[in-house]
Write a protein that holds these residues in place. Structure first.
Motif, PDB file in Angstrom:
ATOM      1  N   VAL A  71       0.838  -1.204   0.000  1.00 57.71           N
ATOM      2  CA  VAL A  71       0.000   0.000   0.000  1.00 57.71           C
ATOM      3  C   VAL A  71       0.868   1.248   0.000  1.00 57.71           C
ATOM      4  N   ARG A  96      -5.697   4.524   3.633  1.00 59.59           N
ATOM      5  CA  ARG A  96      -5.367   3.296   2.906  1.00 59.59           C
ATOM      6  C   ARG A  96      -4.780   2.227   3.832  1.00 59.59           C
ATOM      7  N   THR A 108       1.555   4.162  -2.948  1.00 57.49           N
ATOM      8  CA  THR A 108       1.353   5.584  -2.660  1.00 57.49           C
ATOM      9  C   THR A 108       2.583   6.394  -3.066  1.00 57.49           C
ATOM     10  N   GLU A 149     -13.057   4.916   6.642  1.00 56.46           N
ATOM     11  CA  GLU A 149     -12.606   6.075   5.875  1.00 56.46           C
ATOM     12  C   GLU A 149     -13.065   7.371   6.526  1.00 56.46           C
ATOM     13  N   SER A 167      -6.527  -1.326   4.524  1.00 57.27           N
ATOM     14  CA  SER A 167      -5.777  -2.566   4.306  1.00 57.27           C
ATOM     15  C   SER A 167      -5.841  -3.452   5.548  1.00 57.27           C
TER      16      SER A 167
END
Length: 214
Positions: A75, A97, A79, A192, A101
């Motif tokens: 991840v 993220r 990025t 999120e 994950s």
């Protein structure tokens, strides 16, 4: 084959068998007699390579931590390859993220994931295991350093643990079958929202601290 080589071979076989038992049936499925039968050794032979079952479980959990680290490293690598300035919004996105994950890992590896937290020891885990945990938290500390550059290393490490605890709580409750299990999209949306709000709050705190500092 030397005695030490046989010991290492038995050790690896026991970890493999214990890992398979946990993946299949969770921590409760791990029985010393079953392990001995699976690898073809005497029951007492287990304790010639591991002092107790706690040490064997920690070895399995270490594999789980490494598996999770590979997932979050992917991840963070993606990025970094995306380019762009590592500003606050990018750091918040990184934290989101990482949290998602974690959710995905828990869903895809439920018994491994639960074993990390269901295992209880009378004493503190050994130093080598604690070092692995600290290394994992550094993945969270990196974006936090962007959001709160004013924090000292120890404060940032504590903040990383706090953020992980918040994410873990959302995931644990969301996947708890005794409560109302949430669908993956709904749970992801909660994560999120929560992590983005926490990240923006940290950014605001950093700005306030900067204004107050002469």
């Amino acid at each position: 084959m030397s005695t030490e080589e046989r010991r290492e071979q038995l050790r690896a076989a026991l970890i493999d068998a214990a890992e398979a038992a946990i993946v299949q049936g969770g921590l409760g499925a791990l029985k010393a007699r079953d392990l001995a039968r699976e690898v073809g050794c005497a029951l007492g032979a287990i304790y010639t390579v591991f002092p107790d079952l706690d040490a064997l479980i920690l070895s399995v959990n270490l594999r789980t931590l490494h598996l999770f680290e590979r997932a979050i490293t992917a991840v963070r690598t993606a990025t970094a390859e995306g380019g762009g300035a590592p500003g606050p919004e990018a750091a918040i996105g990184d934290l989101v993220r990482l949290a998602v994950s974690y959710q995905r890992f828990a869903i895809e590896n439920p018994t491994r994931w639960r074993a990390l937290f269901q295992h209880r020891m009378a004493a503190m885990p050994p130093d080598w295991y604690m070092r692995e945990q600290v290394r994992l938290f550094r993945h969270i500390e990196a974006p936090l350093a962007v959001l709160r550059p004013d924090l000292a290393g120890a404060e940032r490490a504590l903040l990383a643990r706090t953020l992980f605890s918040a994410t873990h709580g959302i995931v644990s409750l969301g996947l708890d079958e005794k409560l109302m299990t949430l669908s993956e999209p709904v749970l992801r949306g909660q994560i999120e929202t929560a992590v983005t709000a926490l990240g923006r709050g940290l950014t605001a705190n950093a700005a306030t601290h900067s204004e107050e500092t002469p």
